[in-house]
Enzyme design. Structure first.
Site, PDB file in Angstrom:
ATOM      1  N   HIS A   1      -3.806  -4.782   0.301  1.00  0.00           N
ATOM      2  CA  HIS A   1      -3.400  -5.208   1.573  1.00  0.00           C
ATOM      3  C   HIS A   1      -3.337  -6.709   1.801  1.00  0.00           C
ATOM      4  O   HIS A   1      -4.498  -7.303   2.362  1.00  0.00           O
ATOM      5  CB  HIS A   1      -4.219  -4.614   2.830  1.00  0.00           C
ATOM      6  CG  HIS A   1      -3.949  -3.134   3.016  1.00  0.00           C
ATOM      7  ND1 HIS A   1      -2.777  -2.662   3.996  1.00  0.00           N
ATOM      8  CD2 HIS A   1      -4.225  -2.018   2.405  1.00  0.00           C
ATOM      9  CE1 HIS A   1      -2.643  -1.386   3.987  1.00  0.00           C
ATOM     10  NE2 HIS A   1      -3.426  -0.950   2.965  1.00  0.00           N
TER      11      HIS A   1
ATOM     12  N   GLU B   1      -1.841  -8.709   3.924  1.00  0.00           N
ATOM     13  CA  GLU B   1      -2.162  -8.745   5.368  1.00  0.00           C
ATOM     14  C   GLU B   1      -3.359  -8.811   5.807  1.00  0.00           C
ATOM     15  O   GLU B   1      -3.673  -9.465   7.042  1.00  0.00           O
ATOM     16  CB  GLU B   1      -1.063  -8.165   6.160  1.00  0.00           C
ATOM     17  CG  GLU B   1      -1.553  -6.733   6.378  1.00  0.00           C
ATOM     18  CD  GLU B   1      -1.686  -5.569   5.385  1.00  0.00           C
ATOM     19  OE1 GLU B   1      -1.503  -6.068   4.206  1.00  0.00           O
ATOM     20  OE2 GLU B   1      -2.101  -4.449   5.424  1.00  0.00           O
TER      21      GLU B   1
ATOM     22  N   CYS C   1       0.751  -1.167   0.089  1.00  0.00           N
ATOM     23  CA  CYS C   1      -0.109  -0.024   0.119  1.00  0.00           C
ATOM     24  C   CYS C   1       0.950   1.186   0.061  1.00  0.00           C
ATOM     25  O   CYS C   1       1.285   1.599  -0.968  1.00  0.00           O
ATOM     26  CB  CYS C   1      -0.997  -0.062   0.971  1.00  0.00           C
ATOM     27  SG  CYS C   1      -2.354   1.104   0.932  1.00  0.00           S
TER      28      CYS C   1
END
Ligand code: MN
Length: 241
Positions: free
Chosen positions: A217, A219, A112
């Site tokens: 993202h 994660e 990001c």
């Protein structure tokens, strides 16, 4: 080789009770690195720039995390009311980390804001508010009431890229939690994924063993197999290095 040491960048956070400035990072990143078999260590944003070189002799991988916007003066960007959480100390450290790590063979995964940092560090520019500056832009900034793993759009992945080799797909469903994005791509970087509106969603440095920047993202999508593969490939590359 033992478990690889993965340096993870941090943001400034003021602890509320005692008003203490902290260097912190979301545990979504540390957890993703741990689950992939890496040993996460935080890099405080106030690290002196002359610590970067010795730091990189100890680290096996570098993860650039998300966060606030980059100072528009770093890339001659357009001022916009939506620009938020600018931290020039963090910017300076991360620009230098990127420039130095890319001169080594140490794997880099940038997420990001991290993707934007890589582009600006190498001379590229950003849209400072996509929806006002890119004609026909999709909604890249998911509404706050949606969970962060919400699939916002697809990305088309460049055949033959590192990203394609990691996920084994030419299309990927991603979340989207950004209001800024890569405008002019820095010289030397390859665009390896794009959203349907043409926006850059992944960058790679050709010739480097593992330099991957993604605008989404991974994660926050721990149940997605391709996202798990991104972290496991990164940690494996760090271990092999
Ligand atoms: Mn997006």
């Amino acid at each position: 080789m033992p478990q690889p040491l993965i340096g993870i960048t941090t943001r400034r956070l003021v602890e509320q009770k005692y008003d203490i400035p902290m260097a912190a990072t979301p545990m979504s990143y540390t957890g993703a690195v741990s689950r992939a078999g890496g040993l996460p260590v935080l890099i405080p944003l106030d690290s002196p720039l002359d610590h970067i070189k010795p730091l990189l002799t100890r680290l096996d991988g570098l993860l650039l995390t998300g966060g606030g916007d980059i100072d528009i003066h770093s890339f001659n960007g357009e001022a916009h009311d939506e620009v938020y959480d600018v931290d020039t100390q963090r910017d300076a450290l991360e620009f230098e980390l990127v420039r130095q790590v890319l001169q080594t063979r140490i794997p880099l995964l940038a997420i990001c804001r991290g993707c934007q940092v890589v582009n600006v560090a190498l001379g590229g520019t950003l849209y400072t508010h996509i929806s006002d500056q890119l004609d026909g832009a999709l909604a890249h900034s998911s509404p706050p009431d949606l969970p962060w793993h919400h699939v916002a759009h697809t990305v088309s992945v460049q055949e033959g890229s590192l990203l394609a080799s990691i996920i084994g797909l030419d299309k990927l469903e991603v979340n989207s939690l950004h209001h800024q994005g890569v405008a002019q791509v820095a010289e030397g970087l390859n665009v390896t994924a794009r959203a349907p509106d043409g926006l850059v969603e992944a960058l790679e440095l050709p010739g480097h063993p593992f330099a991957l920047a993604v605008q989404w993202h991974p994660e926050w999508m721990p149940d997605s197999l391709p996202m798990q593969h991104i972290f496991s490939a990164f940690v494996r590359a760090a271990q092999a290095g």
